[in-house]
Write a protein that holds these residues in place. Structure first.
Motif, PDB file in Angstrom:
ATOM      1  N   PRO A 180       0.723  -1.299  -0.109  1.00  0.00           N
ATOM      2  CA  PRO A 180      -0.008   0.055  -0.006  1.00  0.00           C
ATOM      3  C   PRO A 180       0.910   1.238   0.056  1.00  0.00           C
ATOM      4  CG  PRO A 180       0.092  -1.051   2.143  1.00  0.00           C
ATOM      5  CD  PRO A 180       0.747  -1.994   1.226  1.00  0.00           C
ATOM      6  N   SER A 181       0.322   2.275  -0.321  1.00  0.00           N
ATOM      7  CA  SER A 181       1.154   3.606  -0.623  1.00  0.00           C
ATOM      8  C   SER A 181       1.562   4.004   0.603  1.00  0.00           C
ATOM      9  CB  SER A 181      -0.019   4.725  -1.485  1.00  0.00           C
ATOM     10  OG  SER A 181      -0.834   4.646  -0.975  1.00  0.00           O
ATOM     11  N   TRP A 182       0.755   3.972   1.744  1.00  0.00           N
ATOM     12  CA  TRP A 182       1.032   4.278   3.010  1.00  0.00           C
ATOM     13  C   TRP A 182       2.128   3.771   3.717  1.00  0.00           C
ATOM     14  CZ3 TRP A 182       0.359   0.834   6.499  1.00  0.00           C
ATOM     15  CH2 TRP A 182      -0.529  -0.228   6.245  1.00  0.00           C
ATOM     16  N   LEU A 183       2.746   2.608   2.926  1.00  0.00           N
ATOM     17  CA  LEU A 183       3.557   1.816   3.825  1.00  0.00           C
ATOM     18  C   LEU A 183       4.859   2.115   2.963  1.00  0.00           C
ATOM     19  CD1 LEU A 183       4.368  -0.316   5.940  1.00  0.00           C
ATOM     20  CD2 LEU A 183       3.650  -2.070   4.218  1.00  0.00           C
ATOM     21  N   TYR A 184       5.750   2.686   3.673  1.00  0.00           N
ATOM     22  CA  TYR A 184       7.256   3.167   3.084  1.00  0.00           C
ATOM     23  C   TYR A 184       8.056   3.250   4.139  1.00  0.00           C
ATOM     24  CZ  TYR A 184       5.314   7.759   4.466  1.00  0.00           C
ATOM     25  OH  TYR A 184       4.836   8.784   5.084  1.00  0.00           O
ATOM     26  N   GLU A 185       9.497   3.265   4.081  1.00  0.00           N
ATOM     27  CA  GLU A 185      10.476   3.364   5.112  1.00  0.00           C
ATOM     28  C   GLU A 185      10.177   4.974   5.587  1.00  0.00           C
ATOM     29  OE1 GLU A 185      14.102   2.434   3.206  1.00  0.00           O
ATOM     30  OE2 GLU A 185      13.619   0.145   3.036  1.00  0.00           O
ATOM     31  N   GLY A 186      10.325   5.055   6.818  1.00  0.00           N
ATOM     32  CA  GLY A 186      10.089   6.201   7.746  1.00  0.00           C
ATOM     33  C   GLY A 186       8.675   6.629   8.094  1.00  0.00           C
ATOM     34  N   ALA A 187       7.882   5.630   7.502  1.00  0.00           N
ATOM     35  CA  ALA A 187       6.380   5.874   8.009  1.00  0.00           C
ATOM     36  C   ALA A 187       6.017   5.373   9.289  1.00  0.00           C
ATOM     37  CB  ALA A 187       5.484   5.223   6.912  1.00  0.00           C
ATOM     38  N   ARG A 188       5.312   6.136   9.950  1.00  0.00           N
ATOM     39  CA  ARG A 188       4.485   5.519  11.291  1.00  0.00           C
ATOM     40  C   ARG A 188       3.528   4.609  11.109  1.00  0.00           C
ATOM     41  NH1 ARG A 188       1.452   8.764  15.465  1.00  0.00           N
ATOM     42  NH2 ARG A 188       1.897   7.621  17.552  1.00  0.00           N
ATOM     43  N   VAL A 189       3.627   3.552  11.721  1.00  0.00           N
ATOM     44  CA  VAL A 189       2.599   2.628  11.507  1.00  0.00           C
ATOM     45  C   VAL A 189       2.043   1.688  12.841  1.00  0.00           C
ATOM     46  CG1 VAL A 189       3.248   1.967   8.906  1.00  0.00           C
ATOM     47  CG2 VAL A 189       4.257   0.587  10.869  1.00  0.00           C
ATOM     48  N   LEU A 190       0.846   1.033  12.675  1.00  0.00           N
ATOM     49  CA  LEU A 190       0.684   0.177  13.956  1.00  0.00           C
ATOM     50  C   LEU A 190       0.925  -1.464  13.398  1.00  0.00           C
ATOM     51  CD1 LEU A 190      -0.724  -0.151  16.597  1.00  0.00           C
ATOM     52  CD2 LEU A 190      -2.925  -0.206  15.229  1.00  0.00           C
ATOM     53  N   ASP A 191       1.628  -1.935  14.617  1.00  0.00           N
ATOM     54  CA  ASP A 191       1.803  -3.583  14.352  1.00  0.00           C
ATOM     55  C   ASP A 191       0.662  -4.204  15.106  1.00  0.00           C
ATOM     56  OD1 ASP A 191       2.365  -6.207  14.240  1.00  0.00           O
ATOM     57  OD2 ASP A 191       4.364  -5.765  15.207  1.00  0.00           O
ATOM     58  N   PRO A 192      -0.437  -4.525  14.584  1.00  0.00           N
ATOM     59  CA  PRO A 192      -1.637  -5.039  15.318  1.00  0.00           C
ATOM     60  C   PRO A 192      -1.231  -6.353  16.073  1.00  0.00           C
ATOM     61  CG  PRO A 192      -1.927  -5.394  12.976  1.00  0.00           C
ATOM     62  CD  PRO A 192      -0.793  -4.674  13.209  1.00  0.00           C
ATOM     63  N   ALA A 193      -0.346  -7.038  15.588  1.00  0.00           N
ATOM     64  CA  ALA A 193       0.097  -8.506  15.914  1.00  0.00           C
ATOM     65  C   ALA A 193       0.813  -8.144  17.498  1.00  0.00           C
ATOM     66  CB  ALA A 193       1.095  -9.227  15.284  1.00  0.00           C
TER      67      ALA A 193
END
Length: 305
Positions: free
Chosen positions: A5-18
């Motif tokens: 997905p376009s929002w997943l890139y190096e430097g992005a802030r994301v949530l790891d649901p696992a």
């Protein structure tokens, strides 16, 4: 074709649901689990907010504010451990290892039973030999290392800086370097074979008598202020790469692909393999350099009689 997905890139802030945690995407790329030997395309490694040890995640979710936003506080801005430098037409993304919140742990060795070393600092070492295979070095700094014998096979680097080191006549094969800065290093007589380079900067390095064989640039690559006396490039794909202010005395460019390779700001009068440099980029004043190199290479005698 990547389905990332376009929002997943190096430097992005994301949530790891696992793991129910937030983090900064530190690395996305092909990865082989050293324990199971399972190959994972586009594996995602996260670094926890505020620093800590990078870890791989099996799933990610786009960050949409998180607990901080729910309490009415502004969402923290994305931090990226990257720096940008431009040379000619090449814009290279390099690791930014001094960013606040990024902590590099000192390690005594680059060898690991897990096959992966992350968020590390290694240096000031005199080694009889450095022998690594099937190793991933992710986000780290190597400084002032000296080794008499270096054998690197399938040693992939991502977000790594190597400075002030003497790797001697290293043999480095079958590896990928991504966002790597190698500065003020000696690789005299080194044999670099089947390396894949993406966002790599060689700066003020000595490559005298080195051989580059089947080295492939898949992203921006630059040699800046390097000495490549009697170095040889064979079957390399260096299109769009940049050489600036380099010593290219008796440097041989063998068969390969050099389309749009930027050779400006270099003395080209003593290079070899001029006929292989189709469609490279030079300054108008370098035409006489290439003519001189060709005359010398073909052993042409210029005279009035």
């Amino acid at each position: 074709m990547s389905r990332r997905p376009s929002w997943l890139y190096e430097g992005a802030r994301v949530l790891d649901p696992a793991e129910d945690r937030e983090g900064i995407v530190q690395f996305i790329g092909d990865w082989e689990d050293p324990k199971t030997r399972r190959f994972i395309p586009e594996a995602v490694f996260l670094r926890p907010e505020g620093g800590g040890v990078t870890g791989r995640t099996s799933s990610t979710r786009r960050h949409r504010g998180g607990p901080a936003a729910a309490r009415g506080h502004p969402t923290p801005t994305t931090r990226s451990t990257m720096a940008i430098r431009t040379f000619g037409h090449a814009t290279i993304t390099l690791p930014e290892l001094d960013e606040p919140g990024l902590y590099l742990s000192n390690v005594d060795s680059l060898d690991s039973s897990r096959g992966t070393i992350q968020d590390f600092a290694y240096g000031d070492a005199d080694l009889r030999s450095l022998d690594l295979a099937q190793t991933q070095l992710v986000t780290g700094r190597i400084a002032s290392m000296r080794a008499k014998r270096v054998e690197l096979e399938a040693v992939n680097l991502h977000g790594v800086e190597i400075t002030g080191s003497d790797l001697g006549s290293a043999r480095w094969t079958g590896s990928k370097l991504t966002r790597v800065h190698i500065r003020d290093c000696k690789l005299m007589g080194a044999a670099l074979d089947s390396l894949v380079l993406d966002d790599v900067l060689f700066e003020d390095c000595k490559f005298d008598f080195a051989t580059f064989e089947k080295v492939r640039a898949t992203g921006p690559v630059a040699f800046i202020g390097c000495v490549l006396t009697e170095a040889t490039f064979t079957d390399c794909e260096l299109s769009d790469s940049v050489f600036t202010d380099c010593t290219l005395r008796l440097t041989e460019f063998g068969t390969g692909r050099y389309r749009n390779t930027d050779l400006r700001e270099n003395d080209l009068s003593a290079i070899r393999g001029v006929a292989n440099l189709a469609k490279v980029r030079i300054d108008p004043g370098q035409q006489s350099d290439l003519a001189e190199a060709l005359v010398s290479e073909l052993d042409i005698t210029v005279g009035d009689d």
